[in-house]
Structures are given as C-alpha cells and as structure tokens.
Scaffold this active site. Structure first.
Site, PDB file in Angstrom:
ATOM      1  N   HIS A   1      68.872  36.038  27.371  1.00  0.00           N
ATOM      2  CA  HIS A   1      69.357  36.626  28.525  1.00  0.00           C
ATOM      3  C   HIS A   1      68.330  36.612  29.724  1.00  0.00           C
ATOM      4  O   HIS A   1      67.217  36.680  29.398  1.00  0.00           O
ATOM      5  CB  HIS A   1      70.101  37.951  28.654  1.00  0.00           C
ATOM      6  CG  HIS A   1      70.810  38.309  29.457  1.00  0.00           C
ATOM      7  ND1 HIS A   1      70.694  39.011  30.579  1.00  0.00           N
ATOM      8  CD2 HIS A   1      72.257  38.336  29.439  1.00  0.00           C
ATOM      9  CE1 HIS A   1      71.635  39.118  31.223  1.00  0.00           C
ATOM     10  NE2 HIS A   1      72.906  38.877  30.474  1.00  0.00           N
TER      11      HIS A   1
ATOM     12  N   GLU B   1      74.803  31.698  33.116  1.00  0.00           N
ATOM     13  CA  GLU B   1      74.855  32.405  34.380  1.00  0.00           C
ATOM     14  C   GLU B   1      73.772  32.338  35.184  1.00  0.00           C
ATOM     15  O   GLU B   1      72.541  32.792  35.051  1.00  0.00           O
ATOM     16  CB  GLU B   1      74.553  33.976  33.548  1.00  0.00           C
ATOM     17  CG  GLU B   1      75.391  34.500  32.181  1.00  0.00           C
ATOM     18  CD  GLU B   1      75.402  35.787  31.823  1.00  0.00           C
ATOM     19  OE1 GLU B   1      76.218  36.406  31.509  1.00  0.00           O
ATOM     20  OE2 GLU B   1      74.266  36.324  31.783  1.00  0.00           O
TER      21      GLU B   1
HETATM   22  O1  G3P Z   1      75.536  39.266  30.049  1.00  0.00           O
HETATM   23  C1  G3P Z   1      76.353  39.185  31.080  1.00  0.00           C
HETATM   24  C2  G3P Z   1      75.925  39.406  32.498  1.00  0.00           C
HETATM   25  O2  G3P Z   1      74.631  38.959  32.724  1.00  0.00           O
HETATM   26  C3  G3P Z   1      76.682  39.391  33.778  1.00  0.00           C
HETATM   27  O3  G3P Z   1      76.687  40.596  34.036  1.00  0.00           O
HETATM   28  O4  G3P Z   1      77.566  42.500  35.401  1.00  0.00           O
HETATM   29  O5  G3P Z   1      77.569  40.186  36.454  1.00  0.00           O
HETATM   30  O6  G3P Z   1      79.238  40.635  34.620  1.00  0.00           O
HETATM   31  P1  G3P Z   1      77.737  40.861  35.307  1.00  0.00           P
END
Ligand code: G3P
Length: 224
Positions: free
Chosen positions: A93, A141
């Site tokens: 992550h 992400e």
């Molecule tokens: O692992 C999920 C993440 O990093 C995304 O976070 O709070 O933007 O949904 P968020």
C-alpha cells in the site's frame, strides 16, 4: 472470490478499530448477504482474528512481511494471517510500501498457501511491473487522491484504463481494482466501466457517519 468486489480497508482509523471494527465488518456482512454482492474487509492486524471469527465475508490482512515463520520479531507472516482466518492479504500500500523483491516473495509464498494477494500500486507502470509477478489482483491508487473524496475513476480515468490495458498485455489472469477517493455508487460504476473488477476504498466508508448508508450507496450499481 466473486467479482465485482468492494474491498474496505480499515487502515489505522480509530473509527474502525477494535469493537468498532467488528461493528463495521458486521454491517458489511449484513449488506453483502442481503444483496448478494461481494464485500470484503481489511481490518487492523490486531483485530484480524477477532473479526474473521465473527463474520462470514472475506477478510484480508492489510500487510504481511516477506518472512517465513521463525525468528523475526515484530514481523507478520502469511501463515499467521492465514491462521487468523484471513483469505488473503494486501501488500505494498502507498502507506506501507514494500520492496519489489519482497512483494515477489509474498506473492509466491501466498500462492503456495492458497492466500489471495492484492498488490497495491501507484502508477500504470508500477501496476504493469506488479502484474508480472502474478498476484490475484493489483489495485491502482494514485497516492495524491487517497483520502480526498476525489474519485480516481472520475479524476484520473486514464490512469485506470492504461493500468487495465497494460495488465491485459502482461498477465491477463491478474484482475485490476482501483482505489483512492471512491465514495459513491457512481464512482464504483465508473470504475467498472473502465475495466476494473471492483474498488479498494477506506475513508468513504470508515469515516462516514452512517456506515450502512455509505455501503448501500456504493453497491447500488452492482445489486443483483
Ligand atoms: O486502500 C484504500 C485507499 O488507500 C483509498 O483510501 O480513503 O481514498 O478510500 P480512500
């Protein structure tokens, strides 16, 4: 695991720690059963076993180390998360980076142990590299959108589509999730339209005042 998948990462949020984490997992379980959609949770490591024992939905670890059981103080092994009841683990992550060679070890050992791997990535290029390792899933992400409520599927669709395209070329068996800023059913629908099999999200659910309402909205586009 059945797709589409909504994977809720509890991170280290106080709102989803300990008993509150169990409550959130129970809400996810209830809606998953009621509506026949796959909702998985990634609780804090200290709550992993406690939650996995009490819900009947897929539970993931947020992280594992690349070590075998033994003399490794402070490390978390794949065997330990499996014993705790997890069906798999996230790895790498943005908030818990792991070296590529270590991710490789984790992915290979997880396969031997029948554990599902979700390798998180930050760019299409890194996504492609990680797909080459052959995890079950990669989750793209963009770090700058994490926790902002600005959905990657709408703000940076090209990051998602180029990740999907590269993964298809490199290892078509690998499924792609996207995450960062996902909060609504529209964001999930957009993610699926871009070729992903689901989303990885945290704050949109964990920090919502009403968890049930937040999850219900998310699963709207995938109700059976
Ligand atoms: O692992 C999920 C993440 O990093 C995304 O976070 O709070 O933007 O949904 P968020």
């Amino acid at each position: 695991i059945e797709y589409p998948l909504i994977l809720i990462n509890f991170k280290a949020y106080a709102e989803a720690s300990g008993k509150k984490g169990l409550q959130l997992a129970k809400v996810a379980e209830k809606l998953s059963k009621e509506y026949g959609v796959t909702i998985a949770v990634a609780p804090q490591l200290t709550d992993l076993m406690f939650i996995a024992q009490q819900v009947d939905i897929p539970v993931f670890s947020q992280h594992v180390d690349d070590v075998s059981p033994g003399s490794h103080t402070g490390h978390v092994t794949l065997e330990a998360v499996k014993d705790a009841g997890a069906i798999g683990t996230m790895v790498n992550h943005s908030e818990r980076r792991v070296r590529a060679d270590q991710i490789d070890v984790v992915v290979k050992r997880a396969r031997q142990l029948n554990l599902v791997t979700v390798v998180c990535t930050n760019t299409p290029e890194v996504t492609a590299a990680m797909a080459a390792l052959g995890p079950d899933m990669v989750a793209i992400e963009p770090p700058e959108l994490i926790g902002t409520g600005i959905p990657v599927s709408k703000a940076k669709p090209e990051v998602v589509t180029s990740s999907v395209d590269l993964v298809k070329k490199i290892n078509p068996n690998v499924k792609v999730l996207c995450g960062a800023g996902i909060t609504t059913g529209d964001d999930v629908a957009a993610a699926l339209r871009l070729g992903t099999v689901g989303v990885l999200l945290a704050s949109g659910v964990v920090k919502a005042k009403d968890w049930e309402k937040a999850i219900l909205d998310l699963i709207r586009p995938i109700l059976k």
